[in-house]
Design a protein around this motif. Sequence first.
Motif, PDB file in Angstrom:
ATOM      1  N   LEU A 159       0.766  -1.506   0.194  1.00  0.00           N
ATOM      2  CA  LEU A 159       0.411  -0.581  -0.113  1.00  0.00           C
ATOM      3  C   LEU A 159       1.114   1.334  -0.173  1.00  0.00           C
ATOM      4  O   LEU A 159       1.977   1.627   0.509  1.00  0.00           O
ATOM      5  CB  LEU A 159      -0.958   0.190   1.325  1.00  0.00           C
ATOM      6  CG  LEU A 159      -1.843  -0.610   1.712  1.00  0.00           C
ATOM      7  CD1 LEU A 159      -3.178  -1.064   2.859  1.00  0.00           C
ATOM      8  CD2 LEU A 159      -3.037  -0.697   0.232  1.00  0.00           C
ATOM      9  N   ALA A 160       0.168   2.045  -1.008  1.00  0.00           N
ATOM     10  CA  ALA A 160       1.870   3.714  -1.104  1.00  0.00           C
ATOM     11  C   ALA A 160       0.666   4.293   0.255  1.00  0.00           C
ATOM     12  O   ALA A 160      -0.609   4.514   0.533  1.00  0.00           O
ATOM     13  CB  ALA A 160       0.827   4.214  -2.227  1.00  0.00           C
ATOM     14  N   ILE A 161       1.338   4.897   1.408  1.00  0.00           N
ATOM     15  CA  ILE A 161       1.174   5.518   2.176  1.00  0.00           C
ATOM     16  C   ILE A 161       1.045   6.924   2.662  1.00  0.00           C
ATOM     17  O   ILE A 161       0.783   7.727   3.465  1.00  0.00           O
ATOM     18  CB  ILE A 161       0.963   3.868   3.989  1.00  0.00           C
ATOM     19  CG1 ILE A 161       2.090   4.078   4.036  1.00  0.00           C
ATOM     20  CG2 ILE A 161      -0.032   3.491   3.969  1.00  0.00           C
ATOM     21  CD1 ILE A 161       2.385   3.774   5.080  1.00  0.00           C
ATOM     22  N   GLY A 162       2.678   7.068   1.489  1.00  0.00           N
ATOM     23  CA  GLY A 162       2.651   8.242   1.582  1.00  0.00           C
ATOM     24  C   GLY A 162       3.779   8.737   0.745  1.00  0.00           C
ATOM     25  O   GLY A 162       3.731   8.034  -0.257  1.00  0.00           O
ATOM     26  N   ASP A 163       3.775  10.347   0.553  1.00  0.00           N
ATOM     27  CA  ASP A 163       4.906  10.775  -0.731  1.00  0.00           C
ATOM     28  C   ASP A 163       5.304  11.795  -1.170  1.00  0.00           C
ATOM     29  O   ASP A 163       5.187  12.584   0.552  1.00  0.00           O
ATOM     30  CB  ASP A 163       4.157  10.496  -1.959  1.00  0.00           C
ATOM     31  CG  ASP A 163       3.153  11.654  -2.522  1.00  0.00           C
ATOM     32  OD1 ASP A 163       3.096  11.289  -3.748  1.00  0.00           O
ATOM     33  OD2 ASP A 163       3.134  12.301  -2.045  1.00  0.00           O
ATOM     34  N   GLY A 164       6.646  11.943  -1.487  1.00  0.00           N
ATOM     35  CA  GLY A 164       6.641  13.281  -1.307  1.00  0.00           C
ATOM     36  C   GLY A 164       7.539  13.165  -2.686  1.00  0.00           C
ATOM     37  O   GLY A 164       7.879  11.876  -3.621  1.00  0.00           O
ATOM     38  N   SER A 165       8.336  14.948  -3.033  1.00  0.00           N
ATOM     39  CA  SER A 165       8.319  15.130  -4.339  1.00  0.00           C
ATOM     40  C   SER A 165       9.314  16.302  -4.364  1.00  0.00           C
ATOM     41  O   SER A 165       9.582  17.463  -2.957  1.00  0.00           O
ATOM     42  CB  SER A 165       8.090  15.337  -5.214  1.00  0.00           C
ATOM     43  OG  SER A 165       6.904  16.311  -5.290  1.00  0.00           O
ATOM     44  N   VAL A 166      11.010  16.337  -4.691  1.00  0.00           N
ATOM     45  CA  VAL A 166      11.737  17.615  -4.793  1.00  0.00           C
ATOM     46  C   VAL A 166      11.981  17.844  -6.501  1.00  0.00           C
ATOM     47  O   VAL A 166      12.494  16.442  -7.019  1.00  0.00           O
ATOM     48  CB  VAL A 166      12.908  17.247  -4.220  1.00  0.00           C
ATOM     49  CG1 VAL A 166      13.669  16.057  -4.596  1.00  0.00           C
ATOM     50  CG2 VAL A 166      13.711  18.453  -3.834  1.00  0.00           C
ATOM     51  N   ARG A 167      12.080  18.831  -7.041  1.00  0.00           N
ATOM     52  CA  ARG A 167      12.491  19.461  -8.350  1.00  0.00           C
ATOM     53  C   ARG A 167      14.097  19.796  -8.175  1.00  0.00           C
ATOM     54  O   ARG A 167      14.905  19.540  -7.280  1.00  0.00           O
ATOM     55  CB  ARG A 167      11.460  20.804  -7.943  1.00  0.00           C
ATOM     56  CG  ARG A 167      10.089  20.239  -7.860  1.00  0.00           C
ATOM     57  CD  ARG A 167       9.541  21.760  -9.184  1.00  0.00           C
ATOM     58  NE  ARG A 167       8.237  21.619  -8.312  1.00  0.00           N
ATOM     59  CZ  ARG A 167       7.411  22.776  -7.468  1.00  0.00           C
ATOM     60  NH1 ARG A 167       7.687  23.625  -7.942  1.00  0.00           N
ATOM     61  NH2 ARG A 167       6.476  22.412  -7.624  1.00  0.00           N
ATOM     62  N   PRO A 168      14.368  19.734  -9.536  1.00  0.00           N
ATOM     63  CA  PRO A 168      15.589  19.779  -9.080  1.00  0.00           C
ATOM     64  C   PRO A 168      16.236  21.180  -9.069  1.00  0.00           C
ATOM     65  O   PRO A 168      17.713  21.316  -7.994  1.00  0.00           O
ATOM     66  CB  PRO A 168      15.863  19.798 -10.981  1.00  0.00           C
ATOM     67  CG  PRO A 168      14.914  19.091 -11.400  1.00  0.00           C
ATOM     68  CD  PRO A 168      13.678  19.392 -10.875  1.00  0.00           C
ATOM     69  N   THR A 169      15.305  22.227  -8.668  1.00  0.00           N
ATOM     70  CA  THR A 169      15.496  23.803  -7.960  1.00  0.00           C
ATOM     71  C   THR A 169      16.523  23.202  -6.095  1.00  0.00           C
ATOM     72  O   THR A 169      16.515  24.151  -5.794  1.00  0.00           O
ATOM     73  CB  THR A 169      15.072  23.900  -8.387  1.00  0.00           C
ATOM     74  OG1 THR A 169      13.068  24.108  -7.587  1.00  0.00           O
ATOM     75  CG2 THR A 169      14.771  24.600  -9.719  1.00  0.00           C
ATOM     76  N   GLY A 170      15.405  22.105  -5.418  1.00  0.00           N
ATOM     77  CA  GLY A 170      15.408  21.832  -4.653  1.00  0.00           C
ATOM     78  C   GLY A 170      14.587  21.936  -3.740  1.00  0.00           C
ATOM     79  O   GLY A 170      13.937  22.115  -2.288  1.00  0.00           O
ATOM     80  N   LYS A 171      13.525  22.567  -4.296  1.00  0.00           N
ATOM     81  CA  LYS A 171      12.155  23.012  -4.456  1.00  0.00           C
ATOM     82  C   LYS A 171      11.557  21.549  -3.815  1.00  0.00           C
ATOM     83  O   LYS A 171      11.026  21.128  -4.638  1.00  0.00           O
ATOM     84  CB  LYS A 171      11.386  23.611  -4.941  1.00  0.00           C
ATOM     85  CG  LYS A 171       9.755  23.792  -4.810  1.00  0.00           C
ATOM     86  CD  LYS A 171      10.160  25.727  -3.835  1.00  0.00           C
ATOM     87  CE  LYS A 171       8.566  25.896  -3.341  1.00  0.00           C
ATOM     88  NZ  LYS A 171       7.981  26.825  -4.259  1.00  0.00           N
ATOM     89  N   ILE A 172      11.433  21.534  -2.917  1.00  0.00           N
ATOM     90  CA  ILE A 172       9.995  20.319  -2.490  1.00  0.00           C
ATOM     91  C   ILE A 172       9.053  20.623  -2.489  1.00  0.00           C
ATOM     92  O   ILE A 172       8.178  21.328  -1.982  1.00  0.00           O
ATOM     93  CB  ILE A 172      10.589  19.691  -0.677  1.00  0.00           C
ATOM     94  CG1 ILE A 172      12.011  19.393  -0.932  1.00  0.00           C
ATOM     95  CG2 ILE A 172       9.602  18.759  -0.064  1.00  0.00           C
ATOM     96  CD1 ILE A 172      12.030  18.900   1.188  1.00  0.00           C
ATOM     97  N   GLY A 173       8.145  19.300  -2.733  1.00  0.00           N
ATOM     98  CA  GLY A 173       6.892  19.714  -3.105  1.00  0.00           C
ATOM     99  C   GLY A 173       5.662  19.434  -2.615  1.00  0.00           C
ATOM    100  O   GLY A 173       4.084  19.700  -2.619  1.00  0.00           O
ATOM    101  N   GLY A 174       6.380  18.653  -1.420  1.00  0.00           N
ATOM    102  CA  GLY A 174       5.268  18.750   0.235  1.00  0.00           C
ATOM    103  C   GLY A 174       5.267  17.495   0.315  1.00  0.00           C
ATOM    104  O   GLY A 174       5.806  16.077  -0.695  1.00  0.00           O
ATOM    105  N   ILE A 175       5.003  16.522   1.704  1.00  0.00           N
ATOM    106  CA  ILE A 175       5.084  15.717   2.437  1.00  0.00           C
ATOM    107  C   ILE A 175       3.678  15.337   2.570  1.00  0.00           C
ATOM    108  O   ILE A 175       2.975  16.057   3.213  1.00  0.00           O
ATOM    109  CB  ILE A 175       6.367  15.090   3.358  1.00  0.00           C
ATOM    110  CG1 ILE A 175       7.250  15.771   2.679  1.00  0.00           C
ATOM    111  CG2 ILE A 175       6.420  13.677   3.769  1.00  0.00           C
ATOM    112  CD1 ILE A 175       9.195  15.282   3.147  1.00  0.00           C
ATOM    113  N   TYR A 176       2.896  14.260   2.590  1.00  0.00           N
ATOM    114  CA  TYR A 176       2.248  13.306   2.801  1.00  0.00           C
ATOM    115  C   TYR A 176       2.216  12.292   3.119  1.00  0.00           C
ATOM    116  O   TYR A 176       2.504  11.214   2.422  1.00  0.00           O
ATOM    117  CB  TYR A 176       0.918  14.014   1.027  1.00  0.00           C
ATOM    118  CG  TYR A 176       1.436  14.808   1.020  1.00  0.00           C
ATOM    119  CD1 TYR A 176       0.049  16.208   1.127  1.00  0.00           C
ATOM    120  CD2 TYR A 176       2.024  15.402  -0.312  1.00  0.00           C
ATOM    121  CE1 TYR A 176       0.197  17.421   1.154  1.00  0.00           C
ATOM    122  CE2 TYR A 176       1.796  16.476  -0.964  1.00  0.00           C
ATOM    123  CZ  TYR A 176       0.893  17.919  -0.559  1.00  0.00           C
ATOM    124  OH  TYR A 176       0.627  18.771  -0.693  1.00  0.00           O
TER     125      TYR A 176
END
Length: 133
Positions: free
Chosen positions: A42-59
Motif C-alpha cells: 500500500l502507498a501510505i505516503g509520498d514526497g517530491s523534490v524538483r531539480p531546484t531543491g523545491k520540495i513539492g510537499g510530503i504527505y
Amino acid sequence: MNSFPGYYDQKIIAAFLSLINTSRFAIAPDQPDRLVAEWNGLAIGDGSVRPTGKIGGIYVSARHQRLGIGRKLLQAIEAKSREDRLASLSLEATLPAVEFYVSLGFKRRKMVEHLLTITPLVSMCVVEMVKQL
Ligand SMILES: CC(C)(COP(=O)(O)OP(=O)(O)OC[C@H]1O[C@@H](n2cnc3c(N)ncnc32)[C@H](O)[C@@H]1OP(=O)(O)O)[C@@H](O)C(=O)NCCC(=O)NCCS
C-alpha cells in the motif's frame, strides 16, 4: 476526513484535498523525483523534490501519521539532494506541518498566500521554509 482541524475553514480544506489525487501514488518512471512510502503493497505516503531543491510537499496517510514515515521520506529527499550537490532545500509548509519541518532542521522564513490551482481560486496561508544542506 480532516487532517487540519482548527487551522483552515472547510472551503479551504475541501479545495486542498481535492488536489490530492491518490492515483499519483501509482506513478514512478515519468516522475523520478517522487518518492512513495509503501507498506504491505500500500502507498501510505509520498514526497517530491524538483531539480531546484523545491520540495513539492510530503504527505502521509492520516492513519499512518506520527510513525516516522514523513521523516523517512524527508531524509531520503535530503540524501538524494546531497548526491545532486544541492546547497539547500525549500518548501511552502501547511500550517500544521511547520513543526514537522522545524523538527527536521528547516527554518521559518515568512508566511505567504498560496493560490490553489482550482476554479474558483482559493488561497491558503503557508510558511516559506528553508534548510541548508
Ligand atoms: C506533516 C506530515 C507529512 C508529517 O508526517 P509524519 O509521518 O506524521 O511525521 P513523523 O512521524 O515522521 O514525525 C517526525 C517528527 O516531526 C514532528 N512532528 C510531526 N508531526 C507533528 C505535529 N503534528 N506537531 C508537532 N510536531 C510534529 C515530531 O518531532 C516528530 O517526531 P516524534 O513523533 O518522534 O515526536 C503529515 O502529518 C502529513 O501528511 N500531514 C498532512 C499533509 C500536509 O500538510 N503535508 C505538508 C505539506 S507542505
